[in-house]
Scaffold this active site. Structure first.
Site, mmCIF file in Angstrom:
data_model
loop_
_atom_site.group_PDB
_atom_site.id
_atom_site.type_symbol
_atom_site.label_atom_id
_atom_site.label_comp_id
_atom_site.label_asym_id
_atom_site.label_seq_id
_atom_site.Cartn_x
_atom_site.Cartn_y
_atom_site.Cartn_z
ATOM 1 N N ASP A 1 34.136 48.816 40.048
ATOM 2 C CA ASP A 1 33.862 48.139 38.782
ATOM 3 C C ASP A 1 32.398 47.677 38.800
ATOM 4 O OD1 ASP A 1 34.022 46.988 36.289
ATOM 5 O OD2 ASP A 1 35.820 45.827 36.690
HETATM 6 C C1 BGC Z 1 35.006 45.473 33.426
HETATM 7 C C2 BGC Z 1 35.613 46.847 33.337
HETATM 8 C C3 BGC Z 1 34.759 47.741 32.481
HETATM 9 C C4 BGC Z 1 33.354 47.765 33.029
HETATM 10 C C5 BGC Z 1 32.419 48.697 32.285
HETATM 11 C C6 BGC Z 1 33.535 45.517 33.766
HETATM 12 O O1 BGC Z 1 32.961 44.262 33.627
HETATM 13 O O2 BGC Z 1 35.705 44.714 34.395
HETATM 14 O O3 BGC Z 1 36.922 46.766 32.831
HETATM 15 O O4 BGC Z 1 35.315 49.035 32.451
HETATM 16 O O5 BGC Z 1 32.838 46.450 32.989
HETATM 17 O O6 BGC Z 1 32.147 48.273 31.025
#
Ligand code: BGC
Length: 763
Positions: free
Chosen positions: A282
């Site tokens: 993530d």
């Molecule tokens: C979130 C994810 C998301 C990613 C990209 C992160 O902060 O936890 O769910 O896919 O950002 O946008």
């Protein structure tokens, strides 16, 4: 090593015949990828492991250079064909090996057209609705040149303080798993290689929904039984449905961050589940290993992540900076890099990008003149999905449906909130294209009745909260406060309401309150919204409360005092029309809650499928020395699976086709469901099972099957639920998936709390 890399870098451009290779079956895929890896320098390999966001830190010209240098595997957050084309051109035409990049985005519940949030889609208990929302999202996203989505989000959430509850499908392993499957099928269609499909990256692996205290990004400490039984099945269901990617969670699990968790990513995901696809960290999570305190520096963080099985690093530079030296010093074997690269290239192969890197980007001549054009939206489908996703919580004296003639007062801070009705993670949706409740009501009564309006309150009166919610959008704030005092606004609302025959009041949370990093300490209506409701109640007019929120709320006063209450969650682009359809009876509501509503924050967690205990509270009996809170009633405010209709249904006693179930055999548990009211309507018949005695403590009940049925007035239908050994399996103390012999109670009802029961024996 360095010399080899340098000499290869100077070699004449290779022109791999990717197009010929890529439409071939799986065996050729592995040969193709092995051959390609054989041609790559270490730097090119490490470049493939980099997933970066276009944005202020990486503006387009710089990104193009990075891509042309072979230092990028994929990007996210660029969402038009025109934006993506030059990036792909840099990869496919300029980089030495011409390896295409892929384009990802958080397409969670819609892309241009915003569908109801996932929690709402789950409330439909209609897997056709869930699948279609994902399918259309994929069609729209692919038409914008996207190849992948960071969805579905299938984290089980049993603590509504967690703001990301809104992104998931609720509290139940079975229902969430069904939604996960339907969603992946929708996103990927018959193949992620199709030009109108996107690859699904299921997230957040794993257990993110169980963060301590519902505080986002917090730790998870959980028994293996609970993991296997309750929290892991939805991820597994998404992978079994073919999801090509996995996004790794930000939390730690039993002391090890998911991002450095070998057990999670290698033993469980790869070995036990046999996953062959790509894993991504993530946002910034490899870097965060330092703050978790398991890595002392960036070098250790990169080493831990690659060893654990993180193929791609999202939005941090640790892989790029550290992996070259880690490999050259022999600390990290190049095989680990090759393994990760194989998965990244494999995913691109499966997306069809080697066959045609411009598969979804198309040609310039075909670019839409206006990416936001109305003609690109799927409004009818969004309206239909929203109609199916609402849950009728109360309807005293048949207050609903309303008459279209007469005057209706539409009141509330969320009645005309174009941004909020979209919900969070609204992808490329444009607020100006969403239909608010006020607009929907006006359209519905046009030429027949009148709508009067007052805002009545701000969602919050706390400037600190407003500041928090506007944190990232100071130039274009999402939460714009009405400067009048709460008293002035309420007085105006009451004056307006007095002119009307009925009041429809939209209250709840701004979308940012049910979002990432938006954990709450209270689940009541924020600010002066409850005061507004109480003031409106004094008018004596029928009071219809329309809730807009992304988590269960403790709506106790509302439950007792609203004449009708409709949970709409966030209904998306066509939300206002869909809510009006329900309020005026053009749609008979059929949604059921995908999670329990607590009475108070102190009751959390209130999930229905709790483990059995020695001193349970029994309704109707003295509560002393039982497991409950003595200051208030026990049990949820609204149970899992609950939801009313404008008609009524009866459920007969359960008929079992046999009292005993043989191993490898099947029995049928049947009920007759009848529409006992005056309107056609749909309801969800739910099957729960309780293991009466087992080698470990088992839940009070578990959802095992459900059917959504439409019945005309007076019509009855027999619903047969097959029950087999598989229905009864669980993870025992040794984590073996078994069904133990003995008695089982099968329960069937229209919610988890009111059920019929019958008993059978597994031999
Ligand atoms: C979130 C994810 C998301 C990613 C990209 C992160 O902060 O936890 O769910 O896919 O950002 O946008």
């Amino acid at each position: 090593m360095l010399a080899v890399a340098a000499s290869l870098a100077c070699a004449p451009l290779l022109a791999p015949s990717y197009a010929a290779a890529a439409d071939n079956p799986a065996a050729d895929k592995q040969a193709f990828i092995a051959d390609l890896i054989g041609k790559m320098t270490l730097d090119e390999k490490i470049g493939q492991l980099r997933l970066i966001s276009i944005g202020p830190e990486m503006p387009q010209p710089q990104l193009i250079k990075e891509i042309a240098a072979g230092r990028v595997g994929g990007t996210f957050n660029s969402v038009t064909r025109a934006d993506n084309r030059p990036l792909q051109e840099a990869a496919a035409n300029q980089s030495r090996l011409k390896i295409p990049i892929f384009f990802a985005y958080d397409v969670v519940h819609g892309h241009r057209t915003v569908f109801p949030i996932s929690l709402a889609l789950a409330s439909s208990w209609d897997m056709g609705v869930v699948e279609k929302a994902a399918r259309i999202s994929a069609v729209e996203a692919a038409a914008d040149g996207l190849d992948a989505t960071f969805a579905p989000m299938v984290d089980i959430s049993r603590d509504p303080r967690w703001g990301r509850t809104s992104e998931g499908f609720g509290e139940d392993p079975y229902l969430v798993s069904q939604c996960a499957r339907a969603s992946v099928k929708g996103f990927q269609g018959s193949s992620p290689a199709n030009a109108d499909s996107v690859m699904a990256f299921v997230k957040h692996f794993a257990l993110y929904g169980a963060v301590e205290g519902g505080r986002d990004y917090n730790t998870v400490d959980m028994s293996m039984q609970r993991m296997y039984q309750d929290y892991l099945p939805p991820y597994r269901a998404a992978l079994d449905a073919g999801a090509g990617g996995v996004m790794i969670a930000l939390n730690s699990i039993n002391g090890q961050p998911a991002t450095s968790n070998k057990w999670l990513l290698r033993d469980l995901l790869r070995k036990e589940w046999g996953f062959r696809g790509v894993t991504v960290s993530d946002h910034g999570a490899i870097d965060e290993l330092l703050r978790h305190g398991v890595a002392g520096n960036g070098r250790e963080a990169a080493k831990l992540a690659i060893e654990a099985g993180v193929d791609m690093s999202m939005a941090d530079s640790r892989y790029l900076e550290q992996l070259p030296t880690l490999v050259k010093s022999g600390t990290v074997p190049v095989k680990l890099i090759d393994d990760a690269v194989r998965e990244v290239l494999g995913a691109k192969y499966d997306m069809g990008l080697f066959a045609d890197p411009f598969r979804r980007i198309g040609t310039k001549a075909d670019d839409p003149l206006d990416v936001d054009a109305e003609s690109r939206l799927h409004r009818a489908d969004a309206r239909e999905a929203a109609r199916k996703s609402m849950v009728l919580l109360e309807n005293r004296n048949q207050t609903l449906p309303l008459e279209k003639s007469g005057t209706v007062a539409v009141i509330g801070p969320l009645a005309d909130a174009k941004i909020d009705i979209m919900g969070s993670w609204s992808a490329a949706g444009k607020a100006r294209q969403s239909v608010t409740l006020l607009q929907g009501m006006r359209d519905a009564v046009a030429g027949k009745g009148e709508v009067v309006y007052a805002r009545g309150a701000n969602v919050t009166d706390d400037e600190r909260v407003v500041g928090y919610l506007n944190f990232l959008n100071w130039d274009n704030p999402e939460v714009v406060q009405d400067k009048r005092s709460p008293g002035e606004m309420i007085d105006e609302a009451v004056r307006v309401a007095r002119k009307a025959d009925a009041i429809v009041v939209a209250v709840g949370e701004t979308r940012g309150m049910s979002h990432e990093a938006s954990s709450r300490t209270s689940l009541s209506l924020p600010g002066s919204q409850l005061a507004l409701l109480k003031a409106l109640k004094t008018t004596g007019k029928p009071l219809v409360v329309v809730l807009m929120n992304g988590r269960p709320l403790t709506v106790n006063w509302e439950k007792d005092n609203a004449d009708a209450m409709l949970e709409t969650w966030y209904t998306g682009t066509e939300g206002g029309h869909a809510i009006a359809d329900v309020l005026f009876g053009d749609e008979n509501p059929s949604g059921k809650l995908p999670l329990s509503f607590p009475r108070s924050i102190g009751q959390i967690p209130t999930y229905y499928n709790q483990l059995r205990i020695g001193r349970p509270f029994t309704p109707g009996k003295a509560p002393n020395y039982t497991s409950q809170y003595f200051e208030e009633d026990s049990g949820p405010l609204y149970p899992f699976g609950y939801g009313l209709s404008y008609t009524t249904f009866s459920v007969s006693d359960i008929r079992l086709s046999a009292p005993k179930l043989a191993r490898n055999g099947k029995i049928m548990a049947s009920v007759t469901v009848k529409n006992t009211g005056e309107r056609s309507g749909e309801t969800v018949v739910q099957l729960y099972v309780q293991d009466v005695t087992a080698s470990v403590v088992r839940p009070v009940k578990e959802l095992k099957d459900f059917r959504k049925v439409m019945l005309a007035p007076g019509e009855s239908r027999v619903i047969d639920f097959p029950v087999s050994e598989d229905t009864l399996k669980f993870y025992n103390a040794r984590l073996e998936y078994v069904a133990e012999p003995g008695d089982f109670n099968v329960q069937i009802g229209l919610d988890s709390a009111s059920v019929r029961e019958a008993r059978f024996t597994l031999e």
